[in-house]
Motif scaffolding. Structure first.
Motif, PDB file in Angstrom:
ATOM      1  N   THR A 206       0.797  -1.230   0.000  1.00  0.00           N
ATOM      2  CA  THR A 206       0.000   0.000   0.000  1.00  0.00           C
ATOM      3  C   THR A 206       0.828   1.278   0.000  1.00  0.00           C
ATOM      4  O   THR A 206       0.275   2.373  -0.054  1.00  0.00           O
ATOM      5  CB  THR A 206      -0.951   0.028   1.209  1.00  0.00           C
ATOM      6  OG1 THR A 206      -0.187   0.116   2.419  1.00  0.00           O
ATOM      7  CG2 THR A 206      -1.823  -1.216   1.249  1.00  0.00           C
ATOM      8  N   GLU A 248       2.630  -5.837  -9.495  1.00  0.00           N
ATOM      9  CA  GLU A 248       1.700  -5.712  -8.368  1.00  0.00           C
ATOM     10  C   GLU A 248       1.593  -4.252  -7.902  1.00  0.00           C
ATOM     11  O   GLU A 248       0.502  -3.757  -7.596  1.00  0.00           O
ATOM     12  CB  GLU A 248       2.160  -6.584  -7.200  1.00  0.00           C
ATOM     13  CG  GLU A 248       2.105  -8.079  -7.464  1.00  0.00           C
ATOM     14  CD  GLU A 248       3.364  -8.607  -8.136  1.00  0.00           C
ATOM     15  OE1 GLU A 248       3.480  -9.840  -8.283  1.00  0.00           O
ATOM     16  OE2 GLU A 248       4.250  -7.792  -8.515  1.00  0.00           O
ATOM     17  N   TYR A 252      -1.679  -1.874  -8.074  1.00  0.00           N
ATOM     18  CA  TYR A 252      -2.264  -1.344  -6.835  1.00  0.00           C
ATOM     19  C   TYR A 252      -2.455   0.166  -6.910  1.00  0.00           C
ATOM     20  O   TYR A 252      -3.544   0.675  -6.628  1.00  0.00           O
ATOM     21  CB  TYR A 252      -1.399  -1.694  -5.628  1.00  0.00           C
ATOM     22  CG  TYR A 252      -1.918  -1.020  -4.381  1.00  0.00           C
ATOM     23  CD1 TYR A 252      -3.001  -1.543  -3.682  1.00  0.00           C
ATOM     24  CD2 TYR A 252      -1.374   0.189  -3.933  1.00  0.00           C
ATOM     25  CE1 TYR A 252      -3.519  -0.897  -2.570  1.00  0.00           C
ATOM     26  CE2 TYR A 252      -1.888   0.838  -2.820  1.00  0.00           C
ATOM     27  CZ  TYR A 252      -2.956   0.293  -2.149  1.00  0.00           C
ATOM     28  OH  TYR A 252      -3.477   0.953  -1.061  1.00  0.00           O
TER      29      TYR A 252
END
Length: 680
Positions: A206, A248, A252
């Motif tokens: 994140t 990834e 994200y």
């Protein structure tokens, strides 16, 4: 007088003035710092190496600066007392369109004598190794970037720190520059967690990210494209670097922008499903305010940065690149006082900007912030801006004359400043008339949540050798009703936490969030409510608890220096002596031993009875276990009574005290408990 006609004619007059041919300047001294750069000798030519677009080339740099504010002289370059910097650098050209100009802009990195990058403090700015010399391209006011970056920091948002200077390269006077910070992840710049190629799942995925909407002339590949009602907008990775980003990570961070786009398109302001769950609303509001105040033609489409910390929300900024603003557009006629740049029919940027403005709640908070900032005495009030511009003119006036002599780009600085002020005055009036009302959000109903305990630098021991793993914050409900915590989050960068949807906290209860829940449970004997990302500073840090729109519920900036109680690595934590006190004041806190924090502490506290309260003469304290000591503090945190005791019932004489609020601390074998007592 028709102000629009006057502005138009004034800008035309300035542009039509004949340029003065380039001329060498006899430069000996300045009221500003002097930057001297000498590139290494090219062995093939025997001449100083030219500075290319890339790669960076080696050079020596000296920065002459008299710390007492007196004048700086070229002859000071060999006097160590007046050198703010004297070491090696690597330097290259920077910029895109500006590289076509005779006066160049530069990016440079500081190095030590061994050829390794070295973090240094330049002209009082926090230590780092990446820096910029901004040549003020296309800006005859010589202050557009400088002005907006400083306004952003005054508004509480990070922007590149700035310092005017005059520059000499290989013996050639190059003019007035702004020495400033390069935008990058750093605790004193964009304060986000560095992300590595291994961070591809879970909370590590994140953050942190720095992403920008921009042109691709620098050669970086386009990560994704977002649709617009005018031109489509290209997005580019900055952190991680384009060559380092994983599939990834790309997926994200792209998903965060897609979520924002969907929520804005649906005008969804719900704390669980809407844009407040994705973005930090205050940063988006402030970003729009500064870009719209300046009518920045590049806003939203070009040089538009975003960042996101690990576990945190997507944030707009820092603001960047304002040379085409405040009525000046080198490549068209797009900077006006009477349009919104997010709806200008040209480089509007992604649709979510326009859709956010159309959302009732977002526009209300934008209006509220705008009207607050432009009120008398505040940052964006016209009188304040005019005074700040005048101060800047005084600072750079003699350098501006040399700039004109060297480059012929500032034929009438006074006229430029007059035009700048006139534009700002008209722009403020227009925006105030068109931003709408803020009545609906002027007085939000905020819960009585209080940051009650802070363990920012826990002590270390053989059993618990890592201080960072023992950090915690307690948040207490000081109200009389159960609070729904949906949307509540820690707003300031440094640590990140957002309460899960529909979490609740009962009246009078506290919950802990910790840096390492497993260690916390072993250390203190009970499980914390949640985990925050990153770590608390061991010196000073601002903690802001906010609702989903960013409204401040509680705001504390602790410090490890006096007058704050000493809880700096010595086995103590900060405890608010009473939740009714102003916890922004050091006097409202006390330092308490970490060993006092346990389940028994809360059991014991619930069994303590103090009566009568309010008290006239004698206060009785009744406990379920032996009371070892009692202390009384006034509302300012000053201890006025201390007594050793022995028994489960203790009497304290209050007859000699003045009426008011007092804090009584009761020590038992299980720790220290604080209670508020009112003296009649």
């Amino acid at each position: 007088m028709n102000l629009k006609i006057t502005l138009k004619h004034l800008f035309a007059f300035v542009l039509l003035l004949p340029a003065i041919a380039f001329a060498q300047v006899t430069f000996t001294d300045s009221n500003l710092p002097i930057v001297i750069i000498n590139t290494d000798i090219n062995p093939n030519t025997g001449q100083p190496t030219d500075i290319p677009d890339e790669p960076k080339v080696w050079a020596d740099m000296k920065i002459i600066f008299h710390p007492d504010g007196t004048r700086n002289y070229i002859t000071d370059q060999d006097n160590a007392d007046f050198l703010d910097y004297d070491a090696r650098i690597k330097i290259e050209l920077r910029g895109s369109t500006s590289q076509s100009l005779p006066k160049k802009q530069y990016g440079w990195t500081t190095y030590d004598a061994n050829g390794d990058k070295q973090n240094v403090s330049i002209l009082g700015m926090p230590s780092e190794n990446d820096w910029i010399l901004n040549g003020l391209a296309f800006d005859a006011t010589l202050m557009r970037d400088y002005l907006v970056y400083n306004l952003s920091r005054q508004m509480g948002q990070y922007a590149s720190r700035t310092q005017y200077c005059e520059v000499v390269i290989n013996g050639d006077y190059r003019g007035l520059y702004v020495l400033q910070e390069k935008l990058k992840d750093d605790s004193k710049r964009i304060n986000i967690e560095d992300i590595s190629e291994d961070d591809i799942s879970g909370v590590n995925l994140t953050g942190g990210y720095i992403t920008k909407a921009d042109k691709t002339t620098g050669g970086d590949p386009v990560a994704w494209v977002m649709q617009s009602d005018a031109q489509n907008t290209d997005f580019i990775h900055t952190l991680p670097k384009p060559e380092d980003v994983t599939v990834e990570q790309d997926t994200y961070i792209h998903s965060q922008f897609t979520a924002l786009e969907t929520a804005a398109n649906n005008s969804d302001s719900d704390f669980i499903t809407g844009y407040p769950s994705v973005i930090d609303v205050p940063t988006f509001v402030d970003f729009m305010i500064l870009n719209e105040l300046s009518s920045n033609v590049d806003a939203y489409q070009i040089s538009t940065y975003f960042h996101k910390d690990r576990g945190g929300k997507l944030r707009a900024g820092p603001v960047w690149d304002f040379n085409l603003s405040f009525g000046h557009d080198e490549f068209g006629d797009r900077s006006h006082t009477d349009i919104w740049q997010f709806d200008n029919g040209d480089n509007e940027g992604p649709r979510f900007w326009k859709q956010l403005f159309a959302n009732t709640e977002f526009k209300c908070y934008l209006s509220k912030r705008w009207n607050s900032l432009t009120a008398t005495g505040n940052v964006l009030n016209y009188d304040n801006l005019s005074d700040y511009i005048d101060e800047t003119v005084d600072l750079i006036s003699e350098a501006a004359a040399r700039e004109q002599q060297r480059w012929g780009t500032v034929p009438n600085h006074a006229a430029e400043i007059t035009a700048l002020k006139a534009f700002i005055a008209e722009r403020i009036n227009w925006m105030t008339d068109h931003v709408g009302t803020f009545t609906a959000c002027n007085d939000p109903d905020l819960p009585q949540l209080v940051i009650n305990r802070i363990n920012y630098h826990p002590g270390e021991s053989d059993e618990f050798p890592e201080s960072d793993d023992q950090e915690f914050i307690e948040i207490k409900n000081a109200g009389n009703e159960t609070v729904n915590l949906t949307g509540v989050y820690l707003r300031e960068l440094g640590i990140s936490y957002q309460f899960p949807a529909n979490a609740t906290l009962e009246a009078g209860q506290g919950i802990f969030i910790a840096s390492n829940p497993e260690v916390f449970e072993v250390r203190y004997g009970f499980a914390p409510y949640g985990k925050f990302e990153r770590n608390l500073s061991n010196s000073t840090q601002r903690l802001v608890l906010a609702d989903g729109f960013g409204n401040v519920i509680d705001d504390v900036e602790y410090d490890d220096d006096s007058p704050w109680p000493d809880a700096d690595g010595n086995g103590s934590y900060l405890l608010l002596t009473d939740t009714s006190l102003d916890n922004s004041l050091a006097s409202s806190w006390t330092a308490v031993e970490e060993s006092s924090l346990s389940v028994s502490d809360y059991v014991m506290a619930s069994q303590l009875i103090l009566y009568p309260n309010p008290v006239n003469n004698v206060l009785t304290i009744q406990a379920a276990e032996n009371i070892d000591a009692v202390a009384v503090y006034d509302v300012y945190g000053k201890q006025i009574k201390a007594m050793n005791t022995n028994g489960v019932n203790v009497e304290v004489d209050f007859s000699q005290y003045q009426s008011g609020i007092y804090i009584v601390t009761i020590t038992t074998a299980h720790g220290v408990t604080s209670k508020k007592v009112i003296k009649r």
